[in-house]
Scaffold this motif. Structure first.
Motif, PDB file in Angstrom:
ATOM      1  N   ARG A 291       0.913  -1.183   0.172  1.00 41.75           N
ATOM      2  CA  ARG A 291      -0.015  -0.085  -0.181  1.00 41.75           C
ATOM      3  C   ARG A 291       0.908   1.219  -0.069  1.00 41.75           C
ATOM      4  N   ALA A 292       2.054   1.315   0.800  1.00 36.53           N
ATOM      5  CA  ALA A 292       2.636   2.468   0.805  1.00 36.53           C
ATOM      6  C   ALA A 292       3.514   2.710  -0.400  1.00 36.53           C
ATOM      7  N   VAL A 293       3.924   1.350  -1.133  1.00 36.01           N
ATOM      8  CA  VAL A 293       4.684   1.813  -2.557  1.00 36.01           C
ATOM      9  C   VAL A 293       3.465   2.357  -3.449  1.00 36.01           C
ATOM     10  N   SER A 294       2.303   1.657  -3.290  1.00 37.04           N
ATOM     11  CA  SER A 294       1.268   2.163  -4.387  1.00 37.04           C
ATOM     12  C   SER A 294       0.901   3.720  -3.984  1.00 37.04           C
ATOM     13  N   ARG A 295       0.682   3.984  -2.795  1.00 32.97           N
ATOM     14  CA  ARG A 295       0.363   5.597  -2.713  1.00 32.97           C
ATOM     15  C   ARG A 295       1.575   6.434  -3.224  1.00 32.97           C
ATOM     16  N   ALA A 296       2.642   6.056  -2.880  1.00 32.82           N
ATOM     17  CA  ALA A 296       3.775   6.724  -3.446  1.00 32.82           C
ATOM     18  C   ALA A 296       3.984   6.939  -4.883  1.00 32.82           C
ATOM     19  N   GLY A 297       3.347   6.295  -5.639  1.00 34.36           N
ATOM     20  CA  GLY A 297       3.345   6.238  -6.784  1.00 34.36           C
ATOM     21  C   GLY A 297       4.794   6.060  -7.640  1.00 34.36           C
ATOM     22  N   ASN A 298       5.590   5.441  -6.948  1.00 36.25           N
ATOM     23  CA  ASN A 298       6.958   5.141  -7.542  1.00 36.25           C
ATOM     24  C   ASN A 298       7.592   6.614  -7.816  1.00 36.25           C
ATOM     25  N   THR A 299       7.521   7.597  -6.974  1.00 36.60           N
ATOM     26  CA  THR A 299       7.720   8.730  -7.148  1.00 36.60           C
ATOM     27  C   THR A 299       8.761   9.218  -6.310  1.00 36.60           C
ATOM     28  N   ALA A 300      10.191   9.182  -6.275  1.00 37.97           N
ATOM     29  CA  ALA A 300      11.134   9.475  -5.512  1.00 37.97           C
ATOM     30  C   ALA A 300      10.964  10.809  -4.328  1.00 37.97           C
ATOM     31  N   SER A 301      10.214  11.818  -4.973  1.00 43.50           N
ATOM     32  CA  SER A 301      10.159  12.992  -4.435  1.00 43.50           C
ATOM     33  C   SER A 301       8.941  12.746  -3.217  1.00 43.50           C
ATOM     34  N   THR A 302       8.166  11.823  -3.211  1.00 42.93           N
ATOM     35  CA  THR A 302       6.953  11.521  -2.380  1.00 42.93           C
ATOM     36  C   THR A 302       7.500  11.429  -1.030  1.00 42.93           C
ATOM     37  N   ARG A 303       6.840  12.021  -0.004  1.00 44.77           N
ATOM     38  CA  ARG A 303       7.426  11.596   1.457  1.00 44.77           C
ATOM     39  C   ARG A 303       6.111  11.282   2.034  1.00 44.77           C
ATOM     40  N   GLN A 304       6.295  10.153   2.814  1.00 51.72           N
ATOM     41  CA  GLN A 304       5.196   9.538   3.804  1.00 51.72           C
ATOM     42  C   GLN A 304       4.782  10.449   4.519  1.00 51.72           C
ATOM     43  N   PRO A 305       3.476  10.830   4.856  1.00 57.13           N
ATOM     44  CA  PRO A 305       2.967  11.819   5.960  1.00 57.13           C
ATOM     45  C   PRO A 305       3.391  11.235   7.371  1.00 57.13           C
ATOM     46  N   GLY A 306       3.830  12.213   8.210  1.00 57.97           N
ATOM     47  CA  GLY A 306       4.232  11.961   9.427  1.00 57.97           C
ATOM     48  C   GLY A 306       5.576  11.329   9.634  1.00 57.97           C
ATOM     49  N   SER A 307       6.235  11.125   8.707  1.00 54.02           N
ATOM     50  CA  SER A 307       7.624  10.489   9.138  1.00 54.02           C
ATOM     51  C   SER A 307       8.605  11.295   9.530  1.00 54.02           C
ATOM     52  N   THR A 308       9.196  12.101   8.622  1.00 53.30           N
ATOM     53  CA  THR A 308      10.136  13.110   9.136  1.00 53.30           C
ATOM     54  C   THR A 308       9.724  14.352   8.797  1.00 53.30           C
ATOM     55  N   HIS A 309      10.428  15.314   9.476  1.00 51.69           N
ATOM     56  CA  HIS A 309      10.360  16.716   8.978  1.00 51.69           C
ATOM     57  C   HIS A 309      11.642  17.548   9.112  1.00 51.69           C
ATOM     58  N   ARG A 310      12.040  18.342   8.130  1.00 51.00           N
ATOM     59  CA  ARG A 310      13.346  18.968   8.289  1.00 51.00           C
ATOM     60  C   ARG A 310      13.053  20.438   8.437  1.00 51.00           C
ATOM     61  N   ARG A 311      14.034  21.022   9.404  1.00 52.79           N
ATOM     62  CA  ARG A 311      13.901  22.478   9.478  1.00 52.79           C
ATOM     63  C   ARG A 311      15.498  23.155   9.517  1.00 52.79           C
ATOM     64  N   GLU A 312      15.347  24.220   8.954  1.00 59.73           N
ATOM     65  CA  GLU A 312      16.780  24.906   8.690  1.00 59.73           C
ATOM     66  C   GLU A 312      16.827  25.659   9.735  1.00 59.73           C
ATOM     67  N   ALA A 313      18.274  25.597  10.411  1.00 63.56           N
ATOM     68  CA  ALA A 313      18.753  26.619  11.477  1.00 63.56           C
ATOM     69  C   ALA A 313      17.985  27.873  11.707  1.00 63.56           C
ATOM     70  N   GLY A 314      17.803  28.420  12.905  1.00 58.55           N
ATOM     71  CA  GLY A 314      17.188  29.916  12.976  1.00 58.55           C
ATOM     72  C   GLY A 314      15.704  30.021  13.145  1.00 58.55           C
ATOM     73  N   HIS A 315      15.045  28.902  13.274  1.00 59.19           N
ATOM     74  CA  HIS A 315      13.422  28.887  13.431  1.00 59.19           C
ATOM     75  C   HIS A 315      13.230  28.547  14.600  1.00 59.19           C
ATOM     76  N   GLY A 316      14.269  28.410  15.730  1.00 60.10           N
ATOM     77  CA  GLY A 316      13.703  28.496  17.097  1.00 60.10           C
ATOM     78  C   GLY A 316      13.798  26.819  17.417  1.00 60.10           C
ATOM     79  N   GLY A 317      13.670  26.725  18.646  1.00 59.82           N
ATOM     80  CA  GLY A 317      13.615  25.209  19.290  1.00 59.82           C
ATOM     81  C   GLY A 317      12.341  24.714  19.748  1.00 59.82           C
ATOM     82  N   ASP A 318      11.209  24.988  18.669  1.00 59.56           N
ATOM     83  CA  ASP A 318       9.971  24.303  19.288  1.00 59.56           C
ATOM     84  C   ASP A 318       9.850  23.057  19.750  1.00 59.56           C
ATOM     85  N   GLN A 319       8.777  22.878  20.703  1.00 55.89           N
ATOM     86  CA  GLN A 319       8.687  21.606  21.241  1.00 55.89           C
ATOM     87  C   GLN A 319       8.109  20.652  20.074  1.00 55.89           C
ATOM     88  N   LEU A 320       8.217  19.330  20.251  1.00 60.82           N
ATOM     89  CA  LEU A 320       7.410  18.319  19.499  1.00 60.82           C
ATOM     90  C   LEU A 320       6.160  18.336  19.408  1.00 60.82           C
TER      91      LEU A 320
END
Length: 818
Positions: free
Chosen positions: A789-818
């Motif tokens: 199901r995950a591969v099917s949802r991703a549509g074989n597109t390498a740029s697709t990101r699974q919801p809720g997996s990881t999140h990237r933030r560049e420096a300088g945006h504060g240390g918000d709590q999870l």
């Protein structure tokens, strides 16, 4: 099957004859020929059989119980409810690990009174002349229930207006336990990259080969009781039954016969033990109860049950600056012996083997209308390793780096003396890079990455994935003193007595209680080397509180580094006394004596010397001993270590994933572990086999499921998927040896290591195989359907990101709590 890498053996003293050798397990002959005695094999004259009526509802009020038809059945001695038995118990079932001062602990009577709180909660008990009649009578007891809303989801349980598991507590929140080391906010504010992950530790069933069982025999004279029970902790059972039933502990003897596995689920004192005791006392006859497998799924504690939110702050070069961990831990309906402490116990290893400056941890315990959770192999530490190894892979993907390289850049440098780690505790010793590089060498890491690139470029259906599981664990559960805010209640010491008999044989009495670990074999090896005898001349006595009155039993990878060390020290004390007596008999100075092959002789002379058996006889006769020396060769020792031991390792799993069907095959599995010097390599190998199998099982197969009403959906082994030997790969095992400075043997423990390193290695390998298709998050168990199901949802597109997996933030945006 196992492939053992050919590396130099661990170094041992030249005097060692048996320690370090794969001496054949003496326990196995009885087990494999059907001559073992399990609790269910015990049948005493006049035994009455107990059966427990269990709630079919997750949450309900008991409006009435009609037991008249059951009582009328021929062979039924009694049918009793919680109200009927209320006067038999001085207290309810206790929680032995209250992790905070303000923790909420609900009443937990052995039988429910007025309300049931999970499917399987005991409602009434039947006593009959045979087991068949007892279970037949259960079907004749009529209970009038008023259904109540069930709390199943731990996140929803904390929302405003959620139904309450225990209305009298006013909340489903059990406790909050925090820990903070360093300036976490500053670390996150300074980071170039922040990666966050949300991971689920599903509930699992320990599924020991032998379900629980208990037989209680009231002695006809003196008011004493003998309790035979399938337990890991006979001393705990004795002490807590005394409290629950209001009987002096001196009147209770607990015996753990052969025990068919426990994996933490038998590290408890259960309602059925208290009920059998109370009924044996009331009726003056032996009472027996044996759990069915279906009961085991709802009445024996479950493992895991967590939602993990973890974040790491790092530089663009992959150096970790800080870590945040927030847990929701599912307590289930009640607090069993260690329930609230399991998640907290992992707090100190979420930092893993990695070196950084700031760390925070917060755990919230949550009540649900489900079977209570408690210890399961690797308790707390397995969950921690899973989270930190998942986030390491997520960080590597975010930075475009190899997962191994990110880990190598963050490993704590080698150390041979205790050092403080990011979580604030002191690890004993470690050489993590050597261990990891050895695993990479054995698996052929660079060649596998090349093959992975080839398959990706070719667009093959079956893709290759490589997963790393680095870990360290707080083994050797100790010390007795409170450390780093953990309110350990059990104490970490262990007792041993070693004595030589008049006939020159050796008896070892240990406070540990084995259930498959091989203590009889290993303790005999330790004593034999100390005393110059053969292990066949050493008898090891255990698991009976009348023989071994002092002990803290077996769990938490503690048996060898605490119990085995106690035997080592006690045997050394006996050897020292024997040397003093031998010197006296030989009219020589102790320092002039040599001891080889069990014989004392004066160095540099050709005299006959004297054997340690002859010394034992002289010590017993006591007619010619040094002035002031007591007779007999015997010594007692309680070993209370100054710190935990910290075994560690690197496990690497290589998977092949069919991207069209989601099917996973384990192509290779390499485990390099470090548990300090090894006493018996074959037993270490066996412990790793079992632990890895359980970690693979959690990663790919097992899950204790419930529907929205709290009904179990995996009530039998037809629904709950346990892998067979055919589902497991060949394991390539190897060791490095980093002695612990916390005990004189330098040993660390191995019982849980396999279960800790394996699940992250397997899941990371599966995700690594499909990450280029856009699938970067999967929760355990990673079934073929989930992958498809995950591969099917991703549509074989390498740029697709699974919801809720990881999140990237560049420096300088504060240390918000999870």
């Amino acid at each position: 099957m196992t492939q053992t890498a050919k590396t130099p053996a661990a170094g041992h003293s030249s005097a060692a004859r048996f320690v370090g050798q794969s001496v054949r397990r003496r326990e196995d002959a009885a087990l494999i020929t059907g001559r073992a005695t399990f609790t269910d094999n015990i049948m005493l004259p006049g035994t009455l059989h107990m059966a427990v009526l269990r709630s079919p509802l997750a949450h309900a009020r008991i409006r009435g119980i009609d037991a008249r038809p059951a009582r009328a059945l021929s062979g039924v001695v009694a049918v009793l409810t919680g109200e009927d038995l209320a006067g038999e118990f001085a207290i309810g079932l206790p929680c032995g690990w209250p992790v905070t001062e303000d923790i909420k602990i609900p009443d937990h009577p052995p039988l429910a009174r007025g309300e049931v709180n999970h499917v399987g909660d005991g409602v009434a008990v039947v006593l009959a002349t045979d087991a068949g009649t007892a279970y037949e009578a259960l079907g004749l007891v009529e209970v009038d229930y008023e259904d109540l809303p069930a709390v199943v989801d731990i996140e929803a349980a904390l929302e405003p207006g959620a139904p309450l598991v225990h209305e009298e507590l006013g909340t489903n929140h059990c406790y909050t336990w925090p820990l903070a080391v360093g300036d976490v906010d500053a670390a996150f504010a300074q980071a170039d990259v922040v990666v966050e992950g949300r991971y689920v530790q599903q509930r699992v069933l320990p599924s020991a080969m032998e379900p629980r069982a208990v037989v209680v025999n009231p002695e006809p004279v003196g008011g004493a009781f003998t309790v035979f029970t399938s337990t890991q902790v006979p001393h705990f059972v004795r002490d807590l039954l005394a409290l629950i039933c209001g009987v002096p502990d001196s009147k209770i003897r607990v015996v753990a016969p052969d025990v068919g596995g426990g994996f933490g689920s038998k590290l408890n004192v259960y309602a059925e033990e208290a009920l059998a005791f109370a009924l044996a006392r009331r009726f003056g006859k032996p009472v027996k109860w044996t759990e069915t497998r279906s009961e085991n799924h709802v009445a024996t504690t479950h493992g895991r049950g967590q939602i993990q939110r973890i974040a790491v702050a790092a530089t663009r070069e992959g150096k970790i600056l800080g870590m945040r961990v927030e847990l929701l831990a599912d307590m289930g309906a009640y607090l069993q012996l260690l329930t609230p402490g399991i998640a907290v116990f992992g707090a100190f290893t979420y930092c893993g083997l990695y070196d950084f400056g700031a760390y925070s941890f917060e755990c919230k315990g949550v009540f649900t209308n489900l079977t209570p959770t408690d210890a399961y192999r690797g308790a707390g530490r397995s969950e921690a390793a899973y989270a930190h190894e998942r986030i390491m892979d997520d960080l590597a993907r975010e930075l475009g780096m190899d997962p191994a390289e990110v880990r190598l850049r963050n490993l704590i440098p080698p150390f041979s003396e205790p050092r403080t780690v990011p979580s604030g505790v002191m690890y004993d010793s470690g050489d993590y890079e050597r261990c990891m590089r050895r695993a990479m060498e054995l698996v052929g890491y660079d060649e596998l990455r090349a093959e992975q690139r080839r398959r990706r470029e070719a667009g093959e259906v079956v893709q290759l994935g490589i997963g790393i599981g680095n870990f360290t664990e707080s083994g050797g559960l100790s010390p007795s003193k409170v450390a780093a805010g953990v309110r350990l209640q059990s104490g970490g010491w262990e007792a041993a007595t070693v004595r030589m008999t008049v006939g020159g044989k050796v008896e070892v009495v240990t406070g540990t209680s084995p259930h498959g670990q091989g203590h009889e074999t290993v303790w005999a090896q330790i004593a034999a080397d100390a005393l110059g005898v053969h292990p066949d001349d050493v008898e090891v006595l255990h698991s009976d509180t009348a023989i071994a009155p002092f002990g803290r039993d077996t769990y938490g990878s503690r048996s060898l580094p605490v119990g085995g060390v106690a035997v080592h020290v006690a045997a050394g004390m006996v050897a020292a006394k024997a040397r003093a007596i031998a010197a006296h008999l030989l009219e020589a100075a102790e320092d002039d004596l040599e001891f080889h092959g069990g014989r004392f002789s004066v160095a540099g002379t050709s005299g006959p010397g004297i054997t340690i058996q002859e010394v034992a006889l002289a010590a017993s006769l006591a007619s010619n001993l040094p002035e002031g020396m007591e007779p007999n060769l015997t010594a007692d020792h309680h070993f209370d270590p100054p710190n935990f031991t910290w075994p560690f390792g690197t496990h690497i799993c290589v998977t092949e994933v069919d991207t069209q069907t989601g099917r996973v095959g384990i192509h290779r599995y390499v485990a390099v572990d470090d548990c300090g010097p090894i006493v018996n390599p074959a037993i270490v190998e066996g412990q790793l086999h079992g632990g890895i199998a359980q970690g693979v099982a959690q990663a790919l197969y097992e899950e204790a499921g419930y529907d929205a009403a709290g009904n179990p959906t995996t009530g039998t082994l037809a629904d709950y998927r346990i892998p067979t030997a055919m589902d497991l790969p060949v394991f390539t095992l190897d060791q490095t040896v980093t002695p612990s400075p916390t005990n004189p043997m330098g040993v660390k423990g191995i019982g849980e290591s396999g279960a800790i390193g394996s699940s992250p290695a397997v899941v990371n390998a599966v995700i690594d195989a499909v990450a280029h298709l856009g699938v970067t998050h999967l929760d355990m168990p990673v079934t073929p359907e989930k992958i498809w199901r995950a591969v099917s949802r991703a549509g074989n597109t390498a740029s697709t990101r699974q919801p809720g997996s990881t999140h990237r933030r560049e420096a300088g945006h504060g240390g918000d709590q999870l």
